[in-house]
Design a protein around this motif. Structure first.
Motif, short mmCIF file in Angstrom:
data_model
loop_
_atom_site.label_atom_id
_atom_site.label_comp_id
_atom_site.label_asym_id
_atom_site.label_seq_id
_atom_site.Cartn_x
_atom_site.Cartn_y
_atom_site.Cartn_z
N THR A 115 0.84 -1.19 0.00
CA THR A 115 0.00 0.00 0.00
C THR A 115 0.88 1.25 0.00
N GLY A 116 0.58 2.17 -0.89
CA GLY A 116 1.39 3.38 -1.01
C GLY A 116 2.60 3.23 -1.90
N GLY A 117 2.78 2.05 -2.49
CA GLY A 117 3.94 1.80 -3.33
C GLY A 117 3.75 2.32 -4.75
N VAL A 118 4.81 2.18 -5.54
CA VAL A 118 4.86 2.72 -6.90
C VAL A 118 5.16 1.60 -7.89
N ILE A 119 4.41 1.59 -8.97
CA ILE A 119 4.68 0.68 -10.09
C ILE A 119 5.50 1.43 -11.13
N LEU A 120 6.53 0.79 -11.66
CA LEU A 120 7.31 1.33 -12.77
C LEU A 120 7.08 0.48 -14.00
N ILE A 121 6.73 1.13 -15.10
CA ILE A 121 6.55 0.42 -16.35
C ILE A 121 7.33 1.16 -17.42
N GLY A 122 8.18 0.43 -18.15
CA GLY A 122 8.95 1.02 -19.24
C GLY A 122 8.34 0.63 -20.57
N GLU A 123 8.02 1.62 -21.40
CA GLU A 123 7.29 1.34 -22.63
C GLU A 123 7.71 2.25 -23.78
N PRO A 124 7.66 1.72 -25.01
CA PRO A 124 7.83 2.58 -26.18
C PRO A 124 6.57 3.41 -26.44
N TYR A 125 6.75 4.48 -27.19
CA TYR A 125 5.63 5.28 -27.69
C TYR A 125 6.10 5.93 -28.99
N TRP A 126 5.15 6.41 -29.76
CA TRP A 126 5.52 7.08 -31.01
C TRP A 126 5.90 8.53 -30.72
N ARG A 127 7.11 8.94 -31.08
CA ARG A 127 7.50 10.34 -31.03
C ARG A 127 6.76 11.12 -32.10
N GLN A 128 6.63 10.52 -33.25
CA GLN A 128 5.77 11.03 -34.32
C GLN A 128 5.12 9.83 -34.97
N LEU A 129 3.90 9.99 -35.40
CA LEU A 129 3.15 8.85 -35.93
C LEU A 129 3.72 8.42 -37.27
N PRO A 130 4.05 7.14 -37.43
CA PRO A 130 4.57 6.68 -38.72
C PRO A 130 3.55 6.92 -39.82
#
Length: 252
Positions: free
Chosen positions: A132-147
């Motif tokens: 309780t009160g903790g933090v989840i870390l998630i590392g993910e790609p995203y588009w800087r600009q849409l292909p």
């Protein structure tokens, strides 16, 4: 149990198996305001750089799980090198479905959300190990600009444009899953260059030492094509970041 051998070859000299520099990793640790003695769980811990440096710099206690036998051994050696072997442990195993016996202050999956079948499933898995009160870390790609085309997306090693979101929509998606975004640290192009370009020298040295290996032809083809592919596609279109999440009030 292991990851595909090609990754053990191309990233064998990497300490960080994501487009993050050591400085970005340090920034993330400082941003989380970690307390000495805080427990950190890292699913898909690679060569252990996050847990080892945070143990050294912040006094955390960590557990990492990774399928690569090579990377897990590198992580254990790194812990000894930094003098934190009594604070962190690394398990060679499948992180998919792993739930910690003791709840963690930080539960992380930084760049391996396939272990939960995607972002939503991985966040759900991490939440099972979170205090309780903790933090989840998630590392993910995203588009800087849409292909502009599906072929460009494939050039970024995505299956399709729909594989990733633009950053605002990615951030909004965490809210739809029931989480506040409380911090983020984003990769920059230097981090991408260090992650991708460092593979090329590793591949060249490996080819010189293993000319008759069964994977030599594949590694040769990869070394020939990767610099141009990376510069034309990934470097221009793909971003990556680590996002810190906390459950919305009343949802934990």
């Amino acid at each position: 149990m292991d990851i595909p051998r090609i990754f053990n070859i191309t990233e064998s000299a990497h300490r960080i198996h994501n487009p993050f520099t050591p400085e970005k990793l340090a920034t993330l640790g400082a941003a989380l305001r970690l307390d000495s003695g805080a427990r950190v769980l890292d699913l898909g811990s690679g060569s252990g750089e996050m847990l080892c440096t945070w143990a050294r710099d912040h006094g955390i206690i960590g557990t990492g799980i990774d399928m690569s036998q090579l990377f897990t051994e590198h992580a254990r050696l790194r812990a000894v090198e930094l003098g934190v072997a009594d604070q962190v442990r690394f398990i060679h195993g499948d992180a998919a479905g792993y739930v910690a016996e003791e709840k963690a202050s930080v539960a992380a999956c930084v760049g391996a959300s396939w272990i939960g079948g995607g972002v939503a499933g991985t966040i759900e898995l991490l939440a099972r190990s979170l205090r309780t009160g903790g933090v989840i870390l998630i590392g993910e790609p995203y588009w800087r600009q849409l292909p502009p085309t599906e072929d460009v997306a494939k050039g970024c090693l995505a299956n399709s444009i729909s594989d990733f979101l633009m950053l605002p929509k990615l951030l909004a998606s965490f809210g739809h899953l029931g989480y506040d975004v409380v911090e983020m640290v984003l990769a920059d192009q230097d981090g991408w260059d260090r992650y991708e370009a460092a593979k090329w020298l590793t591949m060249r040295r490996w080819l010189e030492a293993n000319p008759d290996d069964e994977l030599a032809k594949d590694v040769r083809a990869k070394l020939t094509s990767e610099p141009e592919r990376y510069a034309a596609y990934t470097r221009e279109y793909l971003g990556w970041g680590v996002f810190a999440l906390m459950p919305l009030p009343g949802t934990a």
